[in-house]
Design a protein around this motif. Structure first.
Motif, PDB file in Angstrom:
ATOM      1  N   ALA A   1      12.268  13.228  -1.773  1.00 20.40           N
ATOM      2  CA  ALA A   1      12.618  13.291  -0.350  1.00 20.40           C
ATOM      3  C   ALA A   1      11.393  13.567   0.514  1.00 20.40           C
ATOM      4  CB  ALA A   1      13.683  14.357  -0.121  1.00 20.40           C
ATOM      5  N   GLN A   2      10.380  14.258  -0.041  1.00 21.45           N
ATOM      6  CA  GLN A   2       9.143  14.508   0.698  1.00 21.45           C
ATOM      7  C   GLN A   2       8.153  13.353   0.555  1.00 21.45           C
ATOM      8  OE1 GLN A   2       7.417  18.326  -0.300  1.00 21.45           O
ATOM      9  NE2 GLN A   2       9.355  19.431  -0.007  1.00 21.45           N
ATOM     10  N   ILE A   3       8.219  12.679  -0.576  1.00 19.26           N
ATOM     11  CA  ILE A   3       7.313  11.548  -0.802  1.00 19.26           C
ATOM     12  C   ILE A   3       7.623  10.416   0.170  1.00 19.26           C
ATOM     13  CG2 ILE A   3       6.694   9.743  -2.470  1.00 19.26           C
ATOM     14  CD1 ILE A   3       7.030  11.799  -4.678  1.00 19.26           C
TER      15      ILE A   3
ATOM     16  N   ARG B   1       0.836  -1.201   0.000  1.00 18.69           N
ATOM     17  CA  ARG B   1       0.000   0.000   0.000  1.00 18.69           C
ATOM     18  C   ARG B   1       0.876   1.258   0.000  1.00 18.69           C
ATOM     19  NH1 ARG B   1      -3.245  -0.597  -2.718  1.00 18.69           N
ATOM     20  NH2 ARG B   1      -4.270   1.328  -2.039  1.00 18.69           N
ATOM     21  N   ARG B   2       2.002   1.211   0.694  1.00 15.77           N
ATOM     22  CA  ARG B   2       2.913   2.354   0.700  1.00 15.77           C
ATOM     23  C   ARG B   2       3.532   2.568  -0.679  1.00 15.77           C
ATOM     24  NH1 ARG B   2       5.195   1.111   6.794  1.00 15.77           N
ATOM     25  NH2 ARG B   2       3.914   2.734   7.817  1.00 15.77           N
ATOM     26  N   ILE B   3       3.887   1.480  -1.345  1.00 16.18           N
ATOM     27  CA  ILE B   3       4.433   1.599  -2.696  1.00 16.18           C
ATOM     28  C   ILE B   3       3.370   2.146  -3.647  1.00 16.18           C
ATOM     29  CG2 ILE B   3       5.344   0.301  -4.654  1.00 16.18           C
ATOM     30  CD1 ILE B   3       7.352   0.696  -2.389  1.00 16.18           C
ATOM     31  N   ALA B   4       2.126   1.703  -3.477  1.00 15.85           N
ATOM     32  CA  ALA B   4       1.040   2.203  -4.330  1.00 15.85           C
ATOM     33  C   ALA B   4       0.848   3.702  -4.134  1.00 15.85           C
ATOM     34  CB  ALA B   4      -0.254   1.455  -4.015  1.00 15.85           C
ATOM     35  N   ARG B   5       0.940   4.181  -2.886  1.00 21.78           N
ATOM     36  CA  ARG B   5       0.829   5.625  -2.641  1.00 21.78           C
ATOM     37  C   ARG B   5       2.003   6.356  -3.263  1.00 21.78           C
ATOM     38  NH1 ARG B   5      -0.147   8.364   3.243  1.00 21.78           N
ATOM     39  NH2 ARG B   5      -2.277   7.660   2.774  1.00 21.78           N
ATOM     40  N   ALA B   6       3.192   5.802  -3.148  1.00 21.53           N
ATOM     41  CA  ALA B   6       4.371   6.439  -3.730  1.00 21.53           C
ATOM     42  C   ALA B   6       4.222   6.571  -5.246  1.00 21.53           C
ATOM     43  CB  ALA B   6       5.622   5.632  -3.388  1.00 21.53           C
ATOM     44  N   LYS B   7       3.678   5.548  -5.893  1.00 19.34           N
ATOM     45  CA  LYS B   7       3.463   5.621  -7.347  1.00 19.34           C
ATOM     46  C   LYS B   7       2.535   6.775  -7.695  1.00 19.34           C
ATOM     47  CE  LYS B   7       4.017   0.701  -8.475  1.00 19.34           C
ATOM     48  NZ  LYS B   7       3.320  -0.519  -8.955  1.00 19.34           N
ATOM     49  N   ARG B   8       1.459   6.915  -6.910  1.00 19.32           N
ATOM     50  CA  ARG B   8       0.517   8.006  -7.186  1.00 19.32           C
ATOM     51  C   ARG B   8       1.186   9.362  -6.997  1.00 19.32           C
ATOM     52  NH1 ARG B   8      -2.853   4.613  -4.100  1.00 19.32           N
ATOM     53  NH2 ARG B   8      -2.708   6.016  -2.291  1.00 19.32           N
TER      54      ARG B   8
ATOM     55  N   SER C   1      16.461   7.030   0.827  1.00 20.00           N
ATOM     56  CA  SER C   1      17.178   5.802   0.473  1.00 20.00           C
ATOM     57  C   SER C   1      16.355   4.563   0.821  1.00 20.00           C
ATOM     58  CB  SER C   1      18.537   5.755   1.177  1.00 20.00           C
ATOM     59  OG  SER C   1      18.387   5.750   2.583  1.00 20.00           O
ATOM     60  N   HIS C   2      15.597   4.651   1.931  1.00 23.14           N
ATOM     61  CA  HIS C   2      14.709   3.542   2.302  1.00 23.14           C
ATOM     62  C   HIS C   2      13.626   3.358   1.249  1.00 23.14           C
ATOM     63  CE1 HIS C   2      11.641   1.760   5.372  1.00 23.14           C
ATOM     64  NE2 HIS C   2      12.251   0.812   4.670  1.00 23.14           N
ATOM     65  N   LEU C   3      13.033   4.461   0.802  1.00 19.16           N
ATOM     66  CA  LEU C   3      12.044   4.393  -0.271  1.00 19.16           C
ATOM     67  C   LEU C   3      12.675   3.839  -1.545  1.00 19.16           C
ATOM     68  CD1 LEU C   3       9.383   5.000  -1.743  1.00 19.16           C
ATOM     69  CD2 LEU C   3      10.162   7.365  -2.015  1.00 19.16           C
ATOM     70  N   ASN C   4      13.856   4.333  -1.916  1.00 19.19           N
ATOM     71  CA  ASN C   4      14.521   3.851  -3.127  1.00 19.19           C
ATOM     72  C   ASN C   4      14.717   2.336  -3.082  1.00 19.19           C
ATOM     73  OD1 ASN C   4      14.730   6.429  -4.112  1.00 19.19           O
ATOM     74  ND2 ASN C   4      16.863   6.717  -3.511  1.00 19.19           N
ATOM     75  N   ARG C   5      15.190   1.861  -1.957  1.00 16.91           N
ATOM     76  CA  ARG C   5      15.495   0.432  -1.820  1.00 16.91           C
ATOM     77  C   ARG C   5      14.238  -0.425  -1.915  1.00 16.91           C
ATOM     78  NH1 ARG C   5      17.800   0.943   2.469  1.00 16.91           N
ATOM     79  NH2 ARG C   5      16.365   0.098   4.022  1.00 16.91           N
TER      80      ARG C   5
ATOM     81  N   PHE D   1      11.210   0.482  -3.078  1.00 16.79           N
ATOM     82  CA  PHE D   1      10.507   0.702  -4.350  1.00 16.79           C
ATOM     83  C   PHE D   1      11.133  -0.152  -5.445  1.00 16.79           C
ATOM     84  CE2 PHE D   1       9.012   2.874  -8.116  1.00 16.79           C
ATOM     85  CZ  PHE D   1       7.769   3.380  -7.753  1.00 16.79           C
ATOM     86  N   LYS D   2      12.459  -0.196  -5.490  1.00 20.77           N
ATOM     87  CA  LYS D   2      13.122  -0.998  -6.514  1.00 20.77           C
ATOM     88  C   LYS D   2      12.904  -2.484  -6.275  1.00 20.77           C
ATOM     89  CE  LYS D   2      17.385  -1.436  -9.126  1.00 20.77           C
ATOM     90  NZ  LYS D   2      18.768  -0.932  -9.343  1.00 20.77           N
ATOM     91  N   THR D   3      12.845  -2.899  -5.019  1.00 20.44           N
ATOM     92  CA  THR D   3      12.587  -4.306  -4.709  1.00 20.44           C
ATOM     93  C   THR D   3      11.224  -4.739  -5.233  1.00 20.44           C
ATOM     94  OG1 THR D   3      13.965  -4.247  -2.714  1.00 20.44           O
ATOM     95  CG2 THR D   3      12.291  -5.972  -2.833  1.00 20.44           C
ATOM     96  N   ILE D   4      10.225  -3.869  -5.090  1.00 25.28           N
ATOM     97  CA  ILE D   4       8.859  -4.220  -5.490  1.00 25.28           C
ATOM     98  C   ILE D   4       8.637  -4.018  -6.979  1.00 25.28           C
ATOM     99  CG2 ILE D   4       6.419  -3.649  -5.190  1.00 25.28           C
ATOM    100  CD1 ILE D   4       7.610  -5.103  -2.803  1.00 25.28           C
ATOM    101  N   THR D   5       9.141  -2.929  -7.547  1.00 24.44           N
ATOM    102  CA  THR D   5       8.816  -2.585  -8.937  1.00 24.44           C
ATOM    103  C   THR D   5       9.927  -2.881  -9.933  1.00 24.44           C
ATOM    104  OG1 THR D   5       9.662  -0.314  -8.858  1.00 24.44           O
ATOM    105  CG2 THR D   5       7.426  -0.680  -8.022  1.00 24.44           C
ATOM    106  N   GLY D   6      11.152  -3.025  -9.450  1.00 25.21           N
ATOM    107  CA  GLY D   6      12.271  -3.227 -10.361  1.00 25.21           C
ATOM    108  C   GLY D   6      12.900  -1.941 -10.849  1.00 25.21           C
ATOM    109  N   ALA D   7      12.361  -0.812 -10.429  1.00 26.74           N
ATOM    110  CA  ALA D   7      12.893   0.491 -10.850  1.00 26.74           C
ATOM    111  C   ALA D   7      12.988   1.412  -9.639  1.00 26.74           C
ATOM    112  CB  ALA D   7      11.999   1.120 -11.909  1.00 26.74           C
ATOM    113  N   THR D   8      13.862   2.408  -9.721  1.00 27.77           N
ATOM    114  CA  THR D   8      13.937   3.406  -8.655  1.00 27.77           C
ATOM    115  C   THR D   8      12.784   4.392  -8.814  1.00 27.77           C
ATOM    116  OG1 THR D   8      15.288   4.923  -9.979  1.00 27.77           O
ATOM    117  CG2 THR D   8      16.456   3.258  -8.667  1.00 27.77           C
ATOM    118  N   PRO D   9      12.436   5.119  -7.761  1.00 29.92           N
ATOM    119  CA  PRO D   9      11.388   6.150  -7.898  1.00 29.92           C
ATOM    120  C   PRO D   9      11.689   7.169  -8.990  1.00 29.92           C
ATOM    121  CG  PRO D   9      11.839   5.725  -5.591  1.00 29.92           C
ATOM    122  CD  PRO D   9      12.878   4.977  -6.364  1.00 29.92           C
TER     123      PRO D   9
END
Length: 249
Positions: free
Chosen positions: A212-214, A196-203, A224-228, A230-238
């Motif tokens: 940095a605010q997202i 759900r957090r990744i889905a919000r980040a995508k939006r 860096s936590h989001l980057n790590r 997000f890439k684990t779930i989607t295969g790409a960085t934000p």
């Protein structure tokens, strides 16, 4: 050849050819361009192939498919049923799988992600292949408690969410909450909340807010936590995801 898939589900669509591909244990029926095959976890089949053909296979684990079912249709994950199908005509689902193939060939991750979401949505929206079930459920979360938990999670994504918090919302011990949540939603609370957090980040990446605010707005401790994650779930960085969104407009 013999095909076995003991550890996940397979969606298959013939792109070209197929007349020389016959399933021997189903009356030697043959394929054709656009033909759809669904092979549920644990299914096995025997085939004879006498000519060239092209097809796309989408492999999805049972855990992931049940999570997608629960999230997409707001239903108990145990209601998901996936019957076997060989050379069926389901144009909307076949078209979604063809789009998965195109996105894969072009290397367009965002397009592939959207195509897979469309394929899963079309699958479960179809009364013959989706989640229509008369199964009597025992255990798990009641619909009211499940909805209360999901509403709480969605409203608290920016905050730290603990099992104790969820247990208080549901009126359950942490042990029972985790076990019953997994039964009902298909995955653990941790995996559900992360998705759900990744889905919000995508939006949010569709907008102009700095990454940095997202990150804190989605419950991640740092960029860096989001980057790590997000890439684990989607295969790409934000950042790569945002660039792909911009390019697709």
């Amino acid at each position: 050849m013999r095909y076995e898939r003991p550890d996940g589900h397979t969606f298959s669509c013939y792109l070209q050819g197929g007349a020389g591909t016959r399933r021997l244990d189903a009356g030697s029926i043959a394929g054709w361009p656009g033909a759809l095959c669904l092979m549920p976890q644990g299914a096995s089949s025997e085939w004879e192939i006498t000519d060239q053909f092209e097809f796309v296979h989408l492999y999805v684990s049972d855990v992931e498919l049940r999570r997608l079912f629960a999230e997409t249709f707001d239903r108990d994950a145990r209601l998901m049923q996936l019957p076997e199908a060989t050379f069926a005509s389901v144009p909307c689902l076949s078209e979604a799988l063809v789009e998965v193939a195109r996105a894969t060939i072009s290397g367009d991750l965002l397009r592939a992600d959207a195509a897979i979401a469309e394929a899963v949505g079309q699958l479960f929206a179809n009364p013959h292949y989706g989640g229509q079930s008369s199964v009597t459920l025992k255990g798990g979360l009641s619909p009211n408690i499940r909805r209360r938990l999901l509403d709480y999670i969605e409203a608290s994504l920016a905050d730290s969410i603990t099992l104790r918090d969820l247990g208080c919302v549901a009126g359950l011990s942490e042990f029972h909450l985790q076990r019953m949540f997994r039964m009902t939603c298909g995955v653990s609370p941790h995996v559900f909340i992360l998705n759900r957090r990744i889905a919000r980040a995508k939006r949010m990446l569709a907008g102009s807010d700095p990454i940095a605010q997202i990150a804190p707005a989605c419950g991640f401790s740092s960029q860096s936590h989001l980057n790590r994650m997000f890439k684990t779930i989607t295969g790409a960085t934000p950042m790569a995801w945002r660039r792909a969104l911009t390019a697709s407009r």
